[in-house]
Design an enzyme around this catalytic site. Structure first.
Site, PDB file in Angstrom:
ATOM      1  N   PHE A 143      46.910  26.068  50.963  1.00 29.98           N
ATOM      2  CA  PHE A 143      46.790  27.447  51.497  1.00 29.98           C
ATOM      3  C   PHE A 143      47.969  28.065  51.707  1.00 29.98           C
ATOM      4  CE2 PHE A 143      43.516  24.420  53.005  1.00 29.98           C
ATOM      5  CZ  PHE A 143      42.364  25.097  52.321  1.00 29.98           C
TER       6      PHE A 143
ATOM      7  N   ASP B  95      47.113  24.824  56.289  1.00 28.58           N
ATOM      8  CA  ASP B  95      47.105  25.886  57.227  1.00 28.58           C
ATOM      9  C   ASP B  95      45.977  26.743  56.609  1.00 28.58           C
ATOM     10  OD1 ASP B  95      47.642  27.575  59.203  1.00 28.58           O
ATOM     11  OD2 ASP B  95      49.245  28.306  58.373  1.00 28.58           O
TER      12      ASP B  95
ATOM     13  N   CYS C 270      43.078  27.720  62.986  1.00 27.37           N
ATOM     14  CA  CYS C 270      42.988  29.025  63.454  1.00 27.37           C
ATOM     15  C   CYS C 270      41.693  29.780  63.951  1.00 27.37           C
ATOM     16  CB  CYS C 270      43.802  30.131  62.565  1.00 27.37           C
ATOM     17  SG  CYS C 270      42.958  30.639  60.791  1.00 27.37           S
TER      18      CYS C 270
END
Length: 383
Positions: free
Chosen positions: A219, A286, A326
């Site tokens: 990613f 990520d 996140c």
């Protein structure tokens, strides 16, 4: 006019410091004419709970900006902006204002040296933008202000979606140096405010572990982790993303920084499935949020676990997994539990090197879990 909590809202989070009140927690629903304005809130006994901005079109009908009686005006905006700036390091690339954390609910301001990227995510902030931008210009003298008011959250506030510069002229992409790495920043065309400033320190920190290693940046977006690892002396770096545009920008960045990175347009899950024999010394995960809302949490947890299972299977003994989440719906404890289950399923012995989260310019507020979205673990696979 003042707003009052329902008598039965004894457990309303606003009592213990949370800045939001949902519309079903209010005894009296304000007239829509007050949308975008500030009103005081009291509990059923008449005790003052603060001043907040109102929008009856949103489920979050009231957002606190002051526990006192401060008016929502230029004087307050100036005080809040000054306080936010004083609480930040003097870096040319930073988040200058972070919504409720800086007493300006719905306002996000990222500074990219001489360019400010501004997002207004609430009606009250949207209506106050002319004054707020004037204050920002007085304090920082930017060469341009980019209004990235294209976030889907604006629809929940009944606001239009658009992106434009204050001058009305297109903002051309430009080169910028962030932690000794050159990036081609397309602030008007990239995601969110143009660059993930919340990970800039982690990009650099993880790379210090990468010399002589074979690294996978999954990613990768613009390739920030990959670039830092390559510059730090990684033996080989592979970077994967499903966006062709992001990969092209990553290749441009690699050429500018004079490093070799193999960029691949792939679905990360498919890459792991189709390359089961591949082995890396470091893998960086990520991904974008798997849980944009609470309803998607169960599916997201399954996705995160499967991702970690596949990553652990591709790591050499002694290797490192740097993994991040996140989504604020996935708590730190849940994220750790998911990783532990993946380690158990793959029979890998894992050591926590360190935990990480948001940098100081993205402050987390106690009693406001929604302000904490980014969490991460850097792990060593012992065997």
């Amino acid at each position: 006019m003042k707003l009052t909590l329902k008598k039965e809202s004894r457990r309303a989070r606003v009592r213990t410091g949370h800045p939001w009140v949902f519309i079903n927690e209010l005894e009296n629903i304000p007239d829509p004419k007050f949308d975008g304005q500030a009103l005081p809130l009291e509990d059923a006994r008449g005790r003052h709970l603060g001043m907040g901005i109102v929008n009856t079109q949103s489920q979050i009908a009231w957002r606190r900006y002051s526990t006192g009686h401060d008016a929502w005006n230029r004087e307050f905006f100036e005080k809040a902006i000054m306080a936010a700036e004083q609480n930040r390091d003097e870096e040319p690339f930073r988040r200058l204002i972070w919504s409720e954390a800086d007493d300006l609910p719905g306002l996000v301001v990222d500074q990219f040296d001489e360019v400010l990227v501004v997002q207004a995510l609430t009606k009250a902030i949207d209506e106050a933008l002319p004054v707020i931008i004037e204050l920002l210009q007085e304090r920082l003298s930017p060469r341009e202000v980019l209004l990235r008011n294209d976030a889907p959250a604006r629809k929940k506030e009944g606001l239009e979606i658009y992106a434009r510069t204050l001058s009305g002229e297109p903002l051309k992409p430009f080169w910028a140096e962030i932690y000794n790495v050159q990036y081609y920043l397309d602030l008007e065309g990239a995601q969110k405010t143009g660059f993930y400033l919340d990970q800039r320190q982690e990009h650099f920190k993880v790379a210090t572990l990468a010399p002589d290693w074979r690294v996978l940046d999954a990613f990768c977006n613009q390739g920030a982790f990959a670039l830092n690892c390559a510059i730090a002396g990684a033996r080989e770096v592979v970077a994967i993303d499903s966006s062709q545009e992001a990969l092209e920008q990553g290749r441009r960045n690699a050429e500018k920084n004079e490093v070799e990175i193999q960029f691949l347009k792939e679905n990360v899950f498919d890459y792991f499935s189709n390359n089961r024999e591949e082995r890396f010394d470091m893998i960086i995960l990520d991904p974008p949020s798997f849980a944009p809302n609470r309803r998607s949490l169960q599916g997201a947890a399954k996705g995160y676990k499967e991702l970690h299972v596949r990553a652990f299977n591709c790591l050499n003994p002694g290797g490192i997994l740097a993994t991040y989440c996140c989504s604020h719906h996935v708590t730190r404890s849940l994220f750790r539990e998911i990783i532990e289950e993946a380690a158990s399923d793959t029979r890998r012995k894992i050591q926590i090197m360190y935990e990480t989260g948001q940098p100081l310019d993205h402050p987390v507020i106690m009693n406001f879990p929604e302000s904490e979205y980014l969490k991460g673990f850097v792990l060593r696979v012992l065997r």
